[in-house]
Write a protein that holds these residues in place. Structure first.
Motif, PDB file in Angstrom:
ATOM      1  N   LYS A 142      -6.556   8.622  -1.975  1.00  0.00           N
ATOM      2  CA  LYS A 142      -7.139   8.927  -0.548  1.00  0.00           C
ATOM      3  C   LYS A 142      -7.575   7.498  -0.191  1.00  0.00           C
ATOM      4  O   LYS A 142      -7.535   7.165   1.002  1.00  0.00           O
ATOM      5  CB  LYS A 142      -8.653   9.824  -0.547  1.00  0.00           C
ATOM      6  CG  LYS A 142      -8.884  10.112   0.664  1.00  0.00           C
ATOM      7  CD  LYS A 142     -10.209  11.134   0.362  1.00  0.00           C
ATOM      8  CE  LYS A 142     -10.818  11.568   1.839  1.00  0.00           C
ATOM      9  NZ  LYS A 142     -11.836  12.784   1.617  1.00  0.00           N
ATOM     10  N   LYS A 143      -8.397   6.656  -1.234  1.00  0.00           N
ATOM     11  CA  LYS A 143      -8.825   5.238  -0.748  1.00  0.00           C
ATOM     12  C   LYS A 143      -7.566   4.400  -0.403  1.00  0.00           C
ATOM     13  O   LYS A 143      -7.684   3.844   0.781  1.00  0.00           O
ATOM     14  CB  LYS A 143      -9.458   4.513  -1.968  1.00  0.00           C
ATOM     15  CG  LYS A 143     -10.012   3.598  -1.703  1.00  0.00           C
ATOM     16  CD  LYS A 143     -10.871   2.921  -2.919  1.00  0.00           C
ATOM     17  CE  LYS A 143     -11.814   1.748  -2.658  1.00  0.00           C
ATOM     18  NZ  LYS A 143     -12.687   1.484  -3.893  1.00  0.00           N
ATOM     19  N   LEU A 144      -6.467   4.724  -0.957  1.00  0.00           N
ATOM     20  CA  LEU A 144      -5.168   3.617  -0.678  1.00  0.00           C
ATOM     21  C   LEU A 144      -4.922   4.146   0.860  1.00  0.00           C
ATOM     22  O   LEU A 144      -4.441   3.143   1.514  1.00  0.00           O
ATOM     23  CB  LEU A 144      -4.105   3.892  -1.791  1.00  0.00           C
ATOM     24  CG  LEU A 144      -4.410   3.226  -3.164  1.00  0.00           C
ATOM     25  CD1 LEU A 144      -3.277   3.559  -4.078  1.00  0.00           C
ATOM     26  CD2 LEU A 144      -4.378   1.761  -3.005  1.00  0.00           C
ATOM     27  N   GLN A 145      -4.870   5.323   1.074  1.00  0.00           N
ATOM     28  CA  GLN A 145      -4.230   5.925   2.233  1.00  0.00           C
ATOM     29  C   GLN A 145      -5.142   5.404   3.423  1.00  0.00           C
ATOM     30  O   GLN A 145      -4.720   5.164   4.530  1.00  0.00           O
ATOM     31  CB  GLN A 145      -4.196   7.405   2.187  1.00  0.00           C
ATOM     32  CG  GLN A 145      -3.549   7.810   3.682  1.00  0.00           C
ATOM     33  CD  GLN A 145      -2.319   7.472   3.974  1.00  0.00           C
ATOM     34  OE1 GLN A 145      -1.202   7.381   3.137  1.00  0.00           O
ATOM     35  NE2 GLN A 145      -2.088   7.188   5.268  1.00  0.00           N
ATOM     36  N   GLN A 146      -6.524   5.245   3.180  1.00  0.00           N
ATOM     37  CA  GLN A 146      -7.535   4.697   4.282  1.00  0.00           C
ATOM     38  C   GLN A 146      -7.237   3.384   4.439  1.00  0.00           C
ATOM     39  O   GLN A 146      -7.404   2.896   5.613  1.00  0.00           O
ATOM     40  CB  GLN A 146      -8.865   5.114   3.699  1.00  0.00           C
ATOM     41  CG  GLN A 146      -9.933   4.816   4.448  1.00  0.00           C
ATOM     42  CD  GLN A 146     -11.405   4.720   4.047  1.00  0.00           C
ATOM     43  OE1 GLN A 146     -11.586   5.357   2.954  1.00  0.00           O
ATOM     44  NE2 GLN A 146     -12.267   4.368   4.662  1.00  0.00           N
ATOM     45  N   LYS A 147      -7.021   2.536   3.528  1.00  0.00           N
ATOM     46  CA  LYS A 147      -6.805   1.109   3.433  1.00  0.00           C
ATOM     47  C   LYS A 147      -5.679   1.021   4.340  1.00  0.00           C
ATOM     48  O   LYS A 147      -5.336   0.027   4.990  1.00  0.00           O
ATOM     49  CB  LYS A 147      -6.712   0.510   2.024  1.00  0.00           C
ATOM     50  CG  LYS A 147      -8.106   0.503   1.321  1.00  0.00           C
ATOM     51  CD  LYS A 147      -7.954  -0.419   0.085  1.00  0.00           C
ATOM     52  CE  LYS A 147      -9.409  -0.535  -0.293  1.00  0.00           C
ATOM     53  NZ  LYS A 147      -9.371  -1.756  -1.193  1.00  0.00           N
ATOM     54  N   LEU A 148      -4.360   1.797   3.873  1.00  0.00           N
ATOM     55  CA  LEU A 148      -3.245   1.653   4.727  1.00  0.00           C
ATOM     56  C   LEU A 148      -3.523   2.147   6.202  1.00  0.00           C
ATOM     57  O   LEU A 148      -3.266   1.217   7.198  1.00  0.00           O
ATOM     58  CB  LEU A 148      -1.868   2.633   4.140  1.00  0.00           C
ATOM     59  CG  LEU A 148      -0.790   2.700   5.001  1.00  0.00           C
ATOM     60  CD1 LEU A 148      -0.196   1.189   4.978  1.00  0.00           C
ATOM     61  CD2 LEU A 148       0.158   3.685   4.425  1.00  0.00           C
ATOM     62  N   THR A 149      -4.294   3.024   6.563  1.00  0.00           N
ATOM     63  CA  THR A 149      -4.540   3.560   7.855  1.00  0.00           C
ATOM     64  C   THR A 149      -5.299   2.366   8.671  1.00  0.00           C
ATOM     65  O   THR A 149      -4.966   1.878   9.746  1.00  0.00           O
ATOM     66  CB  THR A 149      -5.394   4.864   7.972  1.00  0.00           C
ATOM     67  OG1 THR A 149      -4.556   5.909   7.439  1.00  0.00           O
ATOM     68  CG2 THR A 149      -5.688   4.991   9.263  1.00  0.00           C
ATOM     69  N   GLU A 150      -6.289   1.744   8.093  1.00  0.00           N
ATOM     70  CA  GLU A 150      -7.072   0.325   8.423  1.00  0.00           C
ATOM     71  C   GLU A 150      -5.993  -0.776   8.853  1.00  0.00           C
ATOM     72  O   GLU A 150      -6.318  -1.356   9.785  1.00  0.00           O
ATOM     73  CB  GLU A 150      -7.994   0.192   7.452  1.00  0.00           C
ATOM     74  CG  GLU A 150      -9.340   1.264   7.370  1.00  0.00           C
ATOM     75  CD  GLU A 150     -10.300   0.871   6.197  1.00  0.00           C
ATOM     76  OE1 GLU A 150     -10.025  -0.061   5.579  1.00  0.00           O
ATOM     77  OE2 GLU A 150     -11.141   1.708   6.021  1.00  0.00           O
ATOM     78  N   LEU A 193       0.749  -1.091   0.138  1.00  0.00           N
ATOM     79  CA  LEU A 193      -0.174   0.201   0.078  1.00  0.00           C
ATOM     80  C   LEU A 193       0.936   1.297   0.049  1.00  0.00           C
ATOM     81  O   LEU A 193       0.555   2.290  -0.754  1.00  0.00           O
ATOM     82  CB  LEU A 193      -0.810   0.243   1.108  1.00  0.00           C
ATOM     83  CG  LEU A 193      -2.129  -0.867   1.120  1.00  0.00           C
ATOM     84  CD1 LEU A 193      -2.637  -1.009   2.532  1.00  0.00           C
ATOM     85  CD2 LEU A 193      -3.117  -0.383   0.148  1.00  0.00           C
ATOM     86  N   ASP A 194       1.970   1.157   0.814  1.00  0.00           N
ATOM     87  CA  ASP A 194       2.993   2.520   1.024  1.00  0.00           C
ATOM     88  C   ASP A 194       3.455   2.671  -0.469  1.00  0.00           C
ATOM     89  O   ASP A 194       3.572   3.823  -0.884  1.00  0.00           O
ATOM     90  CB  ASP A 194       3.867   2.048   1.919  1.00  0.00           C
ATOM     91  CG  ASP A 194       4.603   3.527   2.192  1.00  0.00           C
ATOM     92  OD1 ASP A 194       3.968   4.628   2.510  1.00  0.00           O
ATOM     93  OD2 ASP A 194       5.858   3.533   2.191  1.00  0.00           O
TER      94      ASP A 194
END
Length: 91
Positions: free
Chosen positions: A70-78, A53-54
């Motif tokens: 933004k969606k990828l960043q949200q998945k990384l945060t999750e 993801l990063d």
């Protein structure tokens, strides 16, 4: 006979030219991470998923739209939150 061969050759050349993607950056997108598409035989541990993801986020707007980033960043945060929850003692 020559007309038939010439016509078939033309059809084949036109058919193969049409299969080239319109956006070369589309092939660089990781559809599995982004939209859970084309994920056959991809099983990652949580650390590898975070790394993938990063790496995709680092490609930036050259490959992804702002909404996709933004969606990828949200998945990384999750995924990071999931790891923290798994590492908590007593669970």
């Amino acid at each position: 006979m020559r007309k038939t061969i010439a016509m078939l050759t033309t059809v084949l050349l036109v058919g193969t030219a049409a299969t080239v993607p319109a956006q070369p950056t589309q092939s660089q997108k990781n559809e599995c991470l982004l939209a859970s598409k084309n994920c056959t035989d991809q099983v990652d541990d949580i650390y590898k998923r975070m790394q993938r993801l990063d790496n995709e986020i680092k490609k930036g707007t050259k490959v992804y739209s702002p909404q996709e980033l933004k969606k990828l960043q949200q998945k990384l945060t999750e995924t990071q939150e999931l790891l923290r929850d798994l590492e908590k003692p007593g669970k």
